[in-house]
Each structure stands twice: as C-alpha cells, then as structure tokens.
Design an enzyme around this catalytic site. Structure first.
Site, PDB file in Angstrom:
ATOM      1  N   GLY A 154     -19.532  -2.288 -10.820  1.00 38.67           N
ATOM      2  CA  GLY A 154     -18.650  -2.855  -9.990  1.00 38.67           C
ATOM      3  C   GLY A 154     -19.239  -4.054  -9.259  1.00 38.67           C
ATOM      4  N   ASP A 163     -17.222 -13.265 -20.402  1.00 44.33           N
ATOM      5  CA  ASP A 163     -18.393 -12.210 -20.125  1.00 44.33           C
ATOM      6  C   ASP A 163     -19.238 -11.699 -21.578  1.00 44.33           C
ATOM      7  OD1 ASP A 163     -17.227 -12.292 -17.555  1.00 44.33           O
ATOM      8  OD2 ASP A 163     -16.517 -10.022 -17.632  1.00 44.33           O
TER       9      ASP A 163
END
Length: 392
Positions: A129, A179
């Site tokens: 996160g 990503d």
C-alpha cells in the site's frame, strides 16, 4: 542486501538449501499518473527498494510460499497450492498469493511447461500500500523466476503483459500496464518514456544534475482493489462513451486539451468532465516534461510535476490529507523543484525533486510539519534507479 541472508532465511523456513535468489524492484513514476489505462504516456523508473525471492525445486506438484512480511502475524504459515490449481485464493488473509499464482496460471495457459512444484521464500521491502507498486514487483519477480528456472522461451514484454493480466483478471484491479512495464523493463539510471496505447517506449537518462528524487511515504496504507481506483477507470470509460457521440476514440489519451474543451458538452457532467480533464491534461504534461528534461530545463519539469499533483487533487480527487500535506509542504522548501503524489493515490507515497545539498534539511522540515499535521511520522527514501528483475 546480502544474498546469504536470504539463503539463510529460506533454510530456516524450509529446512533445506535453496537453489537461487532473485530481486525485483519497485517503481516510481516521475510524471503521468492515471494515464496508463487511459491510453496515455507515462515516465516511470525502477527503484532499488523491492522484493527478494528465494527458489528451491520440489519433486511433487506443490508450490509452497512463505512471506517474511507475514512472519510477525500470529497466523503466519507456509501457504501451498498445486501447480494445476487455477482458482484464485479465497482466504481473506492470503490474497497476496494471487499475485504469484496468477503468473503461474497464465504461463501454463499459454502452453509453457511448468512440470514440478517448488518452495518459494519472499522478503519484500516495499510496504504494502505504499504506492511503489509492490504488486507489480511480486508479479514480475514470479515471472522472471519461472522464466529462468523452467527455461521458458518468453519475451520480457510478454511477461509484463501477463503481469497486467494477473492484476486485472486474477486480482480484480482494472489497472494499466505502467507498473509491470516499469518494473519488468527497468534500466539503471534511466526512466522509461512509454506510450501505453502502443507500448512504444524509449529509455531516457534521468539526468537531474545537482538534484535527486526523494520518496516520501505517508505510512498510511491503501488497497487499490478495495479503493475508488476501479471507479475512476469506469468514470473515464463513461467519458469516452459520451465523447464518441461525435468522436471516434477508444481512450482519452488519443485527444488533446483543445479537442477535449470543444467536446465537453457531450459529457455534460461535472464529475466526469473533471476526471477526463485530468487524463487528457496529464498526458500532455508528461510529453511536455520529457521535452523539458531533454532540454535540461529542470525548473519547468518541477512545475509540471507540481501541476500534476494539483490536477490529481482537484480533478481526479485521489490524493487525501496525507499526500497533500507531503506535496504542499515540499513545495515550500528551498531546494525543491517539484513534488507530487505517485501511484494510485488515496494514501501511499509522494516524490520530490530536491537539491542534494538540501536533502537532509528538506527531510527534517517536511517530516516535522507532517507529524504535526497528521500525528505520526512520514518516511523518506533516496531513490536509486536500477535494472529490472534479475538473479543475484
């Protein structure tokens, strides 16, 4: 990091000698946020903070995975599944296994032979996160381990695409390809200027002279799959659908701000207009940032990075108090050219381009104000730009 450390950690868990140790980086994105799934441009790079994986072959068809990051939990254990099991994990606390499992499932679906199980020990240094793409780091780690250990004849960009497929279809997050591309195609001291629509790309040296990139972590975690990320994807899709009453486009990255302004009447919804305006303007900012960097105009690059954060805050609404505090406090510091949130948002991390000689004072000042406003500490990392996944 010491390779022997990870070999010892593996042996302590599996009571046997490991075969190989691998590393997969995390990533930051200099500029171009939430443009990847909108078919726009991005400018990310792989960083030296990442995920280590230790591999040992087995003679049966079991995959046994242990995460050092869950070792502090009372219920930490070795998680197992069969190489022929293609169902996502359902246990609430074990969903992270899907990032590994999805890569295995999709490689097998492509016809690649993975004919025996293995033990797998992972130790991640990217906080879950954090907005530094721990999930893509894991996916590309698994992809490269399987490619190496099973001698799979697969192109690296195809592995990158399977990483995105894992994220989209196996995990359930409607993310773009940035990503996985940044992690899987990382190159030392270079960022990647990537057209997410065509996958055309080029490496550009991240030549910052007397400046460096600092990562600023809010230390507040987010879960994109459980956040409003998919909602933003849907809002941009709706914008495209409405614009297609007059335009023929598949993604917002295909149009410029002038065209967008002339056709906003087709959208005619405050929220959806703002979401789409960010996607269009951020794509243009990214292209202008490349021009600025190639011209050596770091001041303009910094201003574009600041503008990116403003757009993410007001038009895309994905920042939040913690990220705003970091970025806006950074703007006030001498020696800072620009700062903005990175990643999906809602928490996670921000970056700042800071004069090397001012870096320590910058960390102290921003850290102090952040703690006063938020109530707990931020963390700061120097970003070394590194190669993609590899065996140590």
């Amino acid at each position: 990091m010491d390779k022997q450390q990870f070999l010892d950690e593996y042996k302590a868990v599996f009571n046997e000698e490991a075969k190989d140790v691998f590393f997969s980086p995390g990533r930051i994105n200099v500029i171009g946020e939430h443009t990847d799934y909108n078919g726009g441009h991005v400018f990310p790079c792989a960083i030296s903070v990442g995920t280590y994986g230790v591999y040992g072959p087995r003679e049966d068809t079991t995959v046994a995975i242990y995460s050092a990051n869950s070792a502090k939990e009372e219920n930490s254990k070795i998680i197992t599944f069969d190489i022929n099991d293609d169902q996502p994990q359902t246990a609430k606390d074990e969903k992270w296994v899907n990032y590994f499992k999805g890569m295995l499932v999709y490689l097998k679906q492509r016809g690649f032979e993975i004919n025996h199980g293995f033990n797998f020990y992972i130790h991640g240094y990217l906080p879950y996160g954090s907005g530094l793409s721990s999930s893509a780091s894991i996916e590309m780690l698994m992809g490269d381990i399987l490619k190496e250990e099973f001698n799979l004849d697969i192109d690296q960009i195809e592995l990158v695409k399977l990483g995105q497929k894992t994220e989209n279809d196996f995990v359930g997050l409607n993310s773009g390809i940035m990503d996985q591309f940044a992690v899987g195609m990382g190159k030392k001291d270079n960022a990647i200027f990537l057209d997410c629509n065509t996958l055309e790309y080029k490496y550009l040296p991240l030549a910052l002279g007397d400046y460096e990139i600092l990562i600023m972590s809010t230390n507040k975690t987010h879960s994109l799959a459980g956040s409003k990320y998919n909602e933003r994807v849907q809002e941009c899709t709706e914008a495209v659908n409405r614009l297609n009453k007059k335009l023929d486009i598949k993604k917002l990255g295909e149009i410029d701000s002038k065209t967008f302004d002339q056709y906003t009447y087709l959208i005619n919804d405050d929220t959806i207009i703002r979401r789409a305006r960010h996607a269009v303007s951020e794509n243009e900012r990214t292209k202008r940032a490349i021009d600025a960097m190639e011209a050596g105009n770091l001041e303009e690059l910094g201003r574009l990075i600041n503008a990116s954060h403003v757009s993410l805050k007001y038009d895309y609404e994905v920042t939040g108090k913690e990220l705003d505090t970091l970025a806006e406090t950074a703007w006030e510091q001498s020696g800072c050219l620009g700062a903005r949130m990175v990643g999906g948002g809602f928490a996670g991390s921000a970056i700042a381009i800071v004069k090397k000689s001012a870096a320590e004072e910058f960390k102290a000042n921003v850290g102090k104000i952040y703690k006063e406003k938020i109530g707990y500490d931020a963390s700061f990392y120097d970003a070394e730009i590194v190669d993609g996944p590899h065996k140590l």
